[in-house]
Each structure stands twice: as C-alpha cells, then as structure tokens.
Design an enzyme around this catalytic site. Sequence first.
Site, PDB file in Angstrom:
ATOM      1  N   TYR A   1      54.908  48.223  24.394  1.00  0.00           N
ATOM      2  CA  TYR A   1      54.609  46.878  23.893  1.00  0.00           C
ATOM      3  C   TYR A   1      53.226  46.881  23.245  1.00  0.00           C
ATOM      4  O   TYR A   1      52.226  47.190  23.900  1.00  0.00           O
ATOM      5  CB  TYR A   1      54.642  45.860  25.037  1.00  0.00           C
ATOM      6  CG  TYR A   1      54.124  44.492  24.658  1.00  0.00           C
ATOM      7  CD1 TYR A   1      54.730  43.760  23.641  1.00  0.00           C
ATOM      8  CD2 TYR A   1      53.011  43.942  25.288  1.00  0.00           C
ATOM      9  CE1 TYR A   1      54.251  42.506  23.282  1.00  0.00           C
ATOM     10  CE2 TYR A   1      52.532  42.690  24.937  1.00  0.00           C
ATOM     11  CZ  TYR A   1      53.158  41.973  23.934  1.00  0.00           C
ATOM     12  OH  TYR A   1      52.674  40.741  23.573  1.00  0.00           O
TER      13      TYR A   1
ATOM     14  N   ASP B   1      41.141  37.472  21.903  1.00  0.00           N
ATOM     15  CA  ASP B   1      42.366  37.197  21.163  1.00  0.00           C
ATOM     16  C   ASP B   1      42.422  35.718  20.795  1.00  0.00           C
ATOM     17  O   ASP B   1      43.053  34.901  21.477  1.00  0.00           O
ATOM     18  CB  ASP B   1      43.572  37.591  22.023  1.00  0.00           C
ATOM     19  CG  ASP B   1      44.894  37.395  21.309  1.00  0.00           C
ATOM     20  OD1 ASP B   1      44.896  37.211  20.083  1.00  0.00           O
ATOM     21  OD2 ASP B   1      45.937  37.417  21.995  1.00  0.00           O
TER      22      ASP B   1
ATOM     23  N   ASP C   1      53.572  42.274  19.160  1.00  0.00           N
ATOM     24  CA  ASP C   1      53.116  40.895  19.036  1.00  0.00           C
ATOM     25  C   ASP C   1      52.923  40.592  17.554  1.00  0.00           C
ATOM     26  O   ASP C   1      52.190  41.288  16.856  1.00  0.00           O
ATOM     27  CB  ASP C   1      51.790  40.759  19.796  1.00  0.00           C
ATOM     28  CG  ASP C   1      51.270  39.339  19.875  1.00  0.00           C
ATOM     29  OD1 ASP C   1      51.773  38.471  19.141  1.00  0.00           O
ATOM     30  OD2 ASP C   1      50.339  39.099  20.668  1.00  0.00           O
TER      31      ASP C   1
ATOM     32  N   ASP D   1      52.187  37.308  16.662  1.00  0.00           N
ATOM     33  CA  ASP D   1      51.445  36.039  16.683  1.00  0.00           C
ATOM     34  C   ASP D   1      52.292  34.898  16.123  1.00  0.00           C
ATOM     35  O   ASP D   1      53.423  34.722  16.540  1.00  0.00           O
ATOM     36  CB  ASP D   1      50.124  36.208  15.924  1.00  0.00           C
ATOM     37  CG  ASP D   1      49.202  37.217  16.596  1.00  0.00           C
ATOM     38  OD1 ASP D   1      49.073  37.171  17.830  1.00  0.00           O
ATOM     39  OD2 ASP D   1      48.625  38.065  15.897  1.00  0.00           O
TER      40      ASP D   1
ATOM     41  N   HIS E   1      57.641  39.477  18.669  1.00  0.00           N
ATOM     42  CA  HIS E   1      57.742  38.093  19.125  1.00  0.00           C
ATOM     43  C   HIS E   1      56.850  37.207  18.270  1.00  0.00           C
ATOM     44  O   HIS E   1      55.750  37.571  17.860  1.00  0.00           O
ATOM     45  CB  HIS E   1      57.466  37.938  20.620  1.00  0.00           C
ATOM     46  CG  HIS E   1      56.083  38.241  21.105  1.00  0.00           C
ATOM     47  ND1 HIS E   1      54.998  37.425  20.876  1.00  0.00           N
ATOM     48  CD2 HIS E   1      55.606  39.262  21.862  1.00  0.00           C
ATOM     49  CE1 HIS E   1      53.933  37.916  21.460  1.00  0.00           C
ATOM     50  NE2 HIS E   1      54.263  39.054  22.065  1.00  0.00           N
TER      51      HIS E   1
ATOM     52  N   GLU F   1      55.407  33.146  17.905  1.00  0.00           N
ATOM     53  CA  GLU F   1      55.072  32.025  18.785  1.00  0.00           C
ATOM     54  C   GLU F   1      54.879  30.741  17.993  1.00  0.00           C
ATOM     55  O   GLU F   1      54.646  30.762  16.783  1.00  0.00           O
ATOM     56  CB  GLU F   1      53.814  32.354  19.587  1.00  0.00           C
ATOM     57  CG  GLU F   1      52.573  32.493  18.736  1.00  0.00           C
ATOM     58  CD  GLU F   1      51.470  33.272  19.434  1.00  0.00           C
ATOM     59  OE1 GLU F   1      50.330  32.782  19.409  1.00  0.00           O
ATOM     60  OE2 GLU F   1      51.739  34.362  19.963  1.00  0.00           O
TER      61      GLU F   1
ATOM     62  N   CYS G   1      45.136  33.548  22.789  1.00  0.00           N
ATOM     63  CA  CYS G   1      45.887  34.204  23.855  1.00  0.00           C
ATOM     64  C   CYS G   1      46.609  33.153  24.684  1.00  0.00           C
ATOM     65  O   CYS G   1      46.063  32.087  24.981  1.00  0.00           O
ATOM     66  CB  CYS G   1      44.931  35.015  24.732  1.00  0.00           C
ATOM     67  SG  CYS G   1      45.634  35.551  26.302  1.00  0.00           S
TER      68      CYS G   1
ATOM     69  N   ARG H   1      58.793  32.939  21.158  1.00  0.00           N
ATOM     70  CA  ARG H   1      57.877  32.560  22.236  1.00  0.00           C
ATOM     71  C   ARG H   1      57.420  31.124  22.037  1.00  0.00           C
ATOM     72  O   ARG H   1      57.064  30.723  20.924  1.00  0.00           O
ATOM     73  CB  ARG H   1      56.667  33.496  22.232  1.00  0.00           C
ATOM     74  CG  ARG H   1      55.533  33.024  23.124  1.00  0.00           C
ATOM     75  CD  ARG H   1      54.399  34.034  23.150  1.00  0.00           C
ATOM     76  NE  ARG H   1      53.108  33.390  23.254  1.00  0.00           N
ATOM     77  CZ  ARG H   1      51.946  34.033  23.322  1.00  0.00           C
ATOM     78  NH1 ARG H   1      51.922  35.360  23.287  1.00  0.00           N
ATOM     79  NH2 ARG H   1      50.813  33.380  23.398  1.00  0.00           N
TER      80      ARG H   1
ATOM     81  N   GLU I   1      55.974  31.101  27.619  1.00  0.00           N
ATOM     82  CA  GLU I   1      54.680  31.623  28.034  1.00  0.00           C
ATOM     83  C   GLU I   1      53.989  30.724  29.060  1.00  0.00           C
ATOM     84  O   GLU I   1      54.127  29.496  29.033  1.00  0.00           O
ATOM     85  CB  GLU I   1      53.785  31.776  26.796  1.00  0.00           C
ATOM     86  CG  GLU I   1      52.361  32.231  27.045  1.00  0.00           C
ATOM     87  CD  GLU I   1      52.246  33.643  27.595  1.00  0.00           C
ATOM     88  OE1 GLU I   1      52.801  33.893  28.691  1.00  0.00           O
ATOM     89  OE2 GLU I   1      51.603  34.480  26.947  1.00  0.00           O
TER      90      GLU I   1
ATOM     91  N   ASN J   1      56.280  37.538  31.015  1.00  0.00           N
ATOM     92  CA  ASN J   1      54.973  38.118  30.690  1.00  0.00           C
ATOM     93  C   ASN J   1      54.144  38.227  31.962  1.00  0.00           C
ATOM     94  O   ASN J   1      53.581  37.240  32.438  1.00  0.00           O
ATOM     95  CB  ASN J   1      54.254  37.244  29.652  1.00  0.00           C
ATOM     96  CG  ASN J   1      53.025  37.926  29.083  1.00  0.00           C
ATOM     97  OD1 ASN J   1      52.886  39.144  29.156  1.00  0.00           O
ATOM     98  ND2 ASN J   1      52.139  37.144  28.498  1.00  0.00           N
TER      99      ASN J   1
END
Length: 297
Positions: free
Chosen positions: A48, A63, A90, A92, A117, A119, A127, A162, A192, A216
């Site tokens: 990942y 982040d 990721d 974002d 993923h 989001e 983050c 996400r 999340e 997660n």
Amino acid sequence: MGSLLGGRTEPRRRLRELLTGPRPVIAPGAYDALSARLVEQAGFDVVYMTGFGSTAGLLGRPDVGLLTGGEMVANAARMVDAVDLPVIADADTGYGNAVNVVRTVRGYEQAGVAGIHLEDQVMPKRCGHLRGKAVIPAEEMAGKLRAAVAARRDPDFVIIARTDAAAVNGLDDALQRARRYAEAGADLLFVESPTSEEDIARIAEELRDTAPLVFNWAEGGRTPPLPLERIRELGYALVLFPISTLLAATAGMRQVLARLRADGTPAAALPGLPGFDEFTELVGLPEITAIGERFQD
C-alpha cells in the site's frame, strides 16, 4: 521481487483474486521503493502506497495536500518497478474535479498500479486522522467516481471510494455516501476514521453486502486498533497498515544518529543493522551483476 528484465505477473488480476478470499488482505504501507521491497521480502501479498508516508518521505512535511498528483504517480511508479506485488495507491481527491480524476486514473494505470482510493474531501485534503477536514457534496464525489470508472482501460484496475464524512457530518452521512459511491461504480468502500468498535461493526453490518470493505488500521490514529481476527469476523476485505514502516524507520534512524552524535561514530549501533553485503543483496546487486556479465562485450 521486481526484475529489471523479463515480464511481470498480472498484479491487478491477482489483487482481484486476493480480495475474494476468505481472510482480509493485509497491505502494509510503503513510502518509497525500498520500503516496498521490504514489504515484499517480508512475505506480504500487497503493498500500500501511503500518502501520509509519501509526503513525509518526499517533503519531510505532514499530509495536508502538499504533494501534487504527478509527484504521487511518480512515487507509485518507482514502487511498482521495485516489486512484483500489486500496489494499491493513495490518490487523495483525484487532484481536482472529474476531469482531473480522469487524468489521475490514467496516470496511475500507466504507472502499473493495481488500484487506488479516491476520497471525498475538499482540496487541499488532510490526513484522515487529522482535525480540520471538510467534504465535498456527495453528488460531486459520485460524479468523480463515475469518471474514474469510465477512465480506466483495464477492468481489473480497482477503484476504492473513501469517505471522510464520519468525522465531519457523522456516521449516518458517511454510510449514505458510501452506498451512493457503490452505485457510482466503486469496487470497494472505505469509511475513514470510525472512532469506536461499535461504529466499525455498524459499518460492516450495513455495507458489507453492498461492496467489499476497507479497514484502515491507522497506527496511533482515531480508529481503535482491533485484532485482525475481529476484523475478519466483521467481514472486512482489505486492511491497511499505513505507517508502521515509516514509524519504524524514523525510530531506527533516530537511534543510530543519537549514537553517532554521542560517540562520534555509529560503531556501537552497527551490530543491530544489516551488513553491507546483506543490504546490497537486498536491493538487487546480484541481479545487476548478472545482467552486466550477460551483456558485456
């Protein structure tokens, strides 16, 4: 391990197969090519690419949306080249609107990533376990996911939706969004930052028949650190351990630097470190040597 010569396995198809198995897929986080190789050598099936770790590793910063899409894709490409495992990355927010998401998906696909993923945070994102997040309207995110599905050229490329709405609007809104994102074509759902085992169980109970679920296991974050067996009982398909490698590397470097500072040399720390020959073998020197001998005049 990723070879410099020859073909690769089919990591996207392999990821799809793993996600249909009876136990959750464990995906340790990596933040550069070396940490990705270490994940593979430890015997895991998936790597990942953590955005948190990538930002820390590339910029030495938190982040909070500082890395661009191009920087993230380039980091993912280096990891893909270093290993023979599926890499989940990721991505974002997709770095903009639905048009930007199309370019993001194409970029990650071209890099060889097996899945990403996306989001529903407002740009610049943060983050998922930091305060101060905000989310875009659910209909906007659904449109971005439809664009992602339409953009992929390989149907095995995995798209994970996400939602960060639980920390912003509450779990009810997060669950509603997740269902909408599944309708938009997401392959997996990722709610999340649930903050209790009861919320984690509710997510599973309400969504696991809608799409496979991501948990997660954010080290030190807002979500309780459940045992893997409990996660399996709840039916989660994929478990991310995003920053264990980053934290371990930080601790190790701190220790050796403290020894160097105190003693003037790192000699006292060396017995606990890989040897020079061991490390060069780890990063593939024997393969490089063999290629040179094969093609020398």
